[in-house]
Design a protein around this motif. Structure first.
Motif, PDB file in Angstrom:
ATOM      1  N   PHE A 300       0.849  -1.184   0.000  1.00  0.00           N
ATOM      2  CA  PHE A 300       0.000   0.000   0.000  1.00  0.00           C
ATOM      3  C   PHE A 300       0.887   1.237   0.000  1.00  0.00           C
ATOM      4  CE2 PHE A 300      -2.838   3.062   2.308  1.00  0.00           C
ATOM      5  CZ  PHE A 300      -3.820   3.131   1.333  1.00  0.00           C
ATOM      6  N   ARG A 301       0.726   2.079  -1.030  1.00  0.00           N
ATOM      7  CA  ARG A 301       1.560   3.287  -1.163  1.00  0.00           C
ATOM      8  C   ARG A 301       0.655   4.514  -1.251  1.00  0.00           C
ATOM      9  NH1 ARG A 301       3.712  -0.115  -5.227  1.00  0.00           N
ATOM     10  NH2 ARG A 301       5.664  -1.130  -4.622  1.00  0.00           N
ATOM     11  N   VAL A 302       1.058   5.544  -0.538  1.00  0.00           N
ATOM     12  CA  VAL A 302       0.360   6.833  -0.600  1.00  0.00           C
ATOM     13  C   VAL A 302       1.404   7.926  -0.798  1.00  0.00           C
ATOM     14  CG1 VAL A 302      -1.158   8.458   0.583  1.00  0.00           C
ATOM     15  CG2 VAL A 302      -1.467   5.999   0.935  1.00  0.00           C
ATOM     16  N   HIS A 303       1.159   8.781  -1.801  1.00  0.00           N
ATOM     17  CA  HIS A 303       2.079   9.890  -2.087  1.00  0.00           C
ATOM     18  C   HIS A 303       1.267  11.176  -2.209  1.00  0.00           C
ATOM     19  CE1 HIS A 303       3.868  12.509  -5.335  1.00  0.00           C
ATOM     20  NE2 HIS A 303       4.766  12.590  -4.369  1.00  0.00           N
ATOM     21  N   ASN A 304       1.775  12.224  -1.572  1.00  0.00           N
ATOM     22  CA  ASN A 304       1.094  13.510  -1.697  1.00  0.00           C
ATOM     23  C   ASN A 304       2.121  14.635  -1.653  1.00  0.00           C
ATOM     24  OD1 ASN A 304       0.927  12.694   1.411  1.00  0.00           O
ATOM     25  ND2 ASN A 304       0.971  14.938   1.312  1.00  0.00           N
ATOM     26  N   VAL A 322      -1.288   4.023  14.020  1.00  0.00           N
ATOM     27  CA  VAL A 322      -1.236   2.867  13.122  1.00  0.00           C
ATOM     28  C   VAL A 322       0.081   2.107  13.275  1.00  0.00           C
ATOM     29  CG1 VAL A 322      -0.204   3.893  11.038  1.00  0.00           C
ATOM     30  CG2 VAL A 322      -1.961   2.133  10.822  1.00  0.00           C
ATOM     31  N   ARG A 323       1.159   2.804  13.617  1.00  0.00           N
ATOM     32  CA  ARG A 323       2.422   2.100  13.906  1.00  0.00           C
ATOM     33  C   ARG A 323       2.239   1.139  15.078  1.00  0.00           C
ATOM     34  NH1 ARG A 323       4.981   7.283  12.930  1.00  0.00           N
ATOM     35  NH2 ARG A 323       6.375   7.196  11.116  1.00  0.00           N
ATOM     36  N   LYS A 324       1.600   1.607  16.127  1.00  0.00           N
ATOM     37  CA  LYS A 324       1.391   0.756  17.300  1.00  0.00           C
ATOM     38  C   LYS A 324       0.487  -0.415  16.966  1.00  0.00           C
ATOM     39  CE  LYS A 324       1.983   4.579  20.580  1.00  0.00           C
ATOM     40  NZ  LYS A 324       1.306   5.443  21.585  1.00  0.00           N
ATOM     41  N   ARG A 325      -0.582  -0.159  16.192  1.00  0.00           N
ATOM     42  CA  ARG A 325      -1.478  -1.256  15.820  1.00  0.00           C
ATOM     43  C   ARG A 325      -0.776  -2.287  14.949  1.00  0.00           C
ATOM     44  NH1 ARG A 325      -6.644  -0.376  13.112  1.00  0.00           N
ATOM     45  NH2 ARG A 325      -7.088  -2.418  14.005  1.00  0.00           N
ATOM     46  N   GLY A 332       6.573  -8.440  13.217  1.00  0.00           N
ATOM     47  CA  GLY A 332       7.546  -9.154  12.397  1.00  0.00           C
ATOM     48  C   GLY A 332       7.055  -9.502  11.008  1.00  0.00           C
ATOM     49  N   ARG A 333       5.844  -9.076  10.656  1.00  0.00           N
ATOM     50  CA  ARG A 333       5.287  -9.428   9.346  1.00  0.00           C
ATOM     51  C   ARG A 333       4.863  -8.186   8.558  1.00  0.00           C
ATOM     52  NH1 ARG A 333       0.709 -12.445   9.070  1.00  0.00           N
ATOM     53  NH2 ARG A 333       0.030 -12.088  11.208  1.00  0.00           N
ATOM     54  N   HIS A 334       5.474  -7.067   8.874  1.00  0.00           N
ATOM     55  CA  HIS A 334       5.160  -5.860   8.117  1.00  0.00           C
ATOM     56  C   HIS A 334       6.403  -4.990   8.020  1.00  0.00           C
ATOM     57  CE1 HIS A 334       4.954  -4.051  12.138  1.00  0.00           C
ATOM     58  NE2 HIS A 334       5.150  -2.898  11.532  1.00  0.00           N
ATOM     59  N   GLN A 335       6.424  -4.154   6.979  1.00  0.00           N
ATOM     60  CA  GLN A 335       7.465  -3.144   6.834  1.00  0.00           C
ATOM     61  C   GLN A 335       6.773  -1.821   6.511  1.00  0.00           C
ATOM     62  OE1 GLN A 335       7.875  -5.969   4.300  1.00  0.00           O
ATOM     63  NE2 GLN A 335       8.466  -7.092   6.149  1.00  0.00           N
ATOM     64  N   LEU A 336       7.128  -0.802   7.257  1.00  0.00           N
ATOM     65  CA  LEU A 336       6.532   0.516   7.067  1.00  0.00           C
ATOM     66  C   LEU A 336       7.646   1.527   6.830  1.00  0.00           C
ATOM     67  CD1 LEU A 336       4.186   2.503   7.049  1.00  0.00           C
ATOM     68  CD2 LEU A 336       4.359   2.635   9.550  1.00  0.00           C
ATOM     69  N   ASN A 348       4.829   3.925   2.564  1.00  0.00           N
ATOM     70  CA  ASN A 348       4.891   2.631   1.888  1.00  0.00           C
ATOM     71  C   ASN A 348       4.738   1.528   2.945  1.00  0.00           C
ATOM     72  OD1 ASN A 348       5.224   0.690  -0.108  1.00  0.00           O
ATOM     73  ND2 ASN A 348       7.453   0.662   0.086  1.00  0.00           N
ATOM     74  N   LEU A 349       3.637   0.787   2.867  1.00  0.00           N
ATOM     75  CA  LEU A 349       3.362  -0.274   3.830  1.00  0.00           C
ATOM     76  C   LEU A 349       3.317  -1.616   3.106  1.00  0.00           C
ATOM     77  CD1 LEU A 349       2.445  -1.387   6.626  1.00  0.00           C
ATOM     78  CD2 LEU A 349       0.090  -0.855   5.918  1.00  0.00           C
ATOM     79  N   VAL A 350       4.035  -2.599   3.660  1.00  0.00           N
ATOM     80  CA  VAL A 350       4.015  -3.968   3.141  1.00  0.00           C
ATOM     81  C   VAL A 350       3.573  -4.884   4.281  1.00  0.00           C
ATOM     82  CG1 VAL A 350       5.340  -5.850   2.114  1.00  0.00           C
ATOM     83  CG2 VAL A 350       5.839  -3.481   1.479  1.00  0.00           C
ATOM     84  N   ILE A 351       2.554  -5.666   4.044  1.00  0.00           N
ATOM     85  CA  ILE A 351       2.081  -6.649   5.013  1.00  0.00           C
ATOM     86  C   ILE A 351       2.242  -8.041   4.407  1.00  0.00           C
ATOM     87  CG2 ILE A 351       0.084  -7.533   6.291  1.00  0.00           C
ATOM     88  CD1 ILE A 351      -0.985  -4.701   6.441  1.00  0.00           C
ATOM     89  N   ASN A 352       2.988  -8.882   5.065  1.00  0.00           N
ATOM     90  CA  ASN A 352       3.173 -10.257   4.611  1.00  0.00           C
ATOM     91  C   ASN A 352       2.104 -11.135   5.259  1.00  0.00           C
ATOM     92  OD1 ASN A 352       5.698  -9.727   3.168  1.00  0.00           O
ATOM     93  ND2 ASN A 352       6.562  -9.408   5.201  1.00  0.00           N
TER      94      ASN A 352
END
Length: 353
Positions: A300-304, A322-325, A332-336, A348-352
């Protein structure tokens, strides 16, 4: 009745494990399988093994468990010694009456040219059985400690899950209130301008709030990705109504989705942040939202472009929230990745899965 079934099931399971340990251990140590060796195994591990199990179970239910609850040493020792001595006498009696040659025979001596068989006395048998009796007591303590450790570990896991759910619910509440304040401010602005879009904006906001309210507070809950996308589309539609610029937002989503599920309300804070601090009413500087979803991961990508002034003074908790959630729900299964160049903002959010 329920407790009785539990005790019966525990008794049968322990008996099965005890027999398996007795026989499997003997067979592993035995090298020559003869009739005599098999008889010894059946007597020592079968007959006397069952007696030892009965001793173990009596210790477990009527001595060890009450002792661990009240720590009454006098009561424990007062029960232990008679039972300990009683089982030694019982085993000696059975051995002398049925298996004297197998268990108690020590050899023979010659008296007056006569062969006299020698058998272990009760005192000698008691001394030789002392260590095995202590092992049975220790086995009862070990088993009870193990069961209590499992129960305590399960209790800790339940408490930890409840704590995480409470924290996640609190974070969702913060997020919802933050979103509601911003949305009401937008509709209020439309109302002040006398815009006919107020009615449609109000309907869209109602749909958004219904979706938010319908989401369970369970931290393990996952909803369809398609439902989350519809929610994002309604959110973007509300912002387009507010700005009056359809081309101010570019929403790139694929036509088909894999059958995957996601924790709800994780994506909207990035979009909300883009509208709050970005430019969304100029087609040449649009808010760009891109969503990609495969069987392995969601991207999920957001650019403004960053606005020259902050649109409102509320919040500031969205992205921290949202970082805490994410840490709670996808450890261990996401990269923000969030980048702020001064003029542009990238999320840029990646959820495995």
């Amino acid at each position: 009745m329920y407790k009785t079934r539990i005790h019966i099931r525990e008794f049968l399971l322990l008996l099965l494990v005890w027999i398996l340990l007795m026989y499997v251990g003997s067979f592993l140590l035995l090298r020559n399988y003869t009739a005599e060796s098999m008889r010894n195994i059946n007597i020592n591990n079968g007959v006397f093994g069952l007696i030892n199990f009965a001793q173990f179970y009596i210790y477990l239910q009527w001595m060890v468990t009450p002792f661990l609850q009240n720590r009454n040493w006098k009561s424990f020792i007062g029960k232990l010694l008679p039972v300990f001595a009683g089982f030694i006498i019982m085993k000696y009696t059975i051995a002398a009456g049925c298996f004297s040659k197998d268990v108690l025979y020590r050899g023979y001596r010659i008296e007056n040219r006569q062969r006299v068989d020698i058998y272990v006395t009760l005192a000698e048998y008691a001394i030789s059985s002392l260590w095995s009796g202590i092992l049975v007591v220790l086995a009862a303590f070990s088993y009870r400690f193990f069961i209590w450790w499992l129960a305590e570990d399960k209790r800790r896991a339940i408490l930890q899950k409840q704590q995480l759910q409470a924290e996640s619910g609190f974070l969702k509440m913060q997020l919802n209130s933050h979103f509601l304040i911003n949305s009401l401010n937008s509709i209020y602005s439309l109302a002040l301008m006398g815009s006919p879009e107020v009615v449609r904006a109000n309907k869209t906001l109602t749909d958004l709030l219904s979706y938010m309210v319908d989401q369970p507070s369970d931290i393990d809950y996952r909803g369809p990705v398609a439902a989350e996308i519809r929610y994002l589309e309604d959110f973007v539609a509300l912002q387009r109504i507010r700005t009056g610029c359809e081309a101010g937002v570019v929403f790139n989503i694929p036509g088909q989705w894999p059958d995957r599920q996601i924790a709800p309300l994780l994506l909207v804070p990035f979009v909300e942040n883009a509208f709050k601090h970005g430019v969304s009413n100029r087609p040449e500087m649009p808010v760009t939202i891109t969503l990609e979803c495969s069987e392995e991961q969601l991207v999920f990508r957001v650019h403004n472009h960053i606005s020259g002034h902050q649109r409102d003074k509320t919040g500031g908790i969205g992205l921290d929230n949202v970082r805490k959630r994410l840490q709670l729900i996808y450890p261990g299964r996401h990269q923000l990745e969030i980048r702020d160049s001064g003029n542009e903002y990238y999320s840029n959010l990646v959820i495995n899965w």
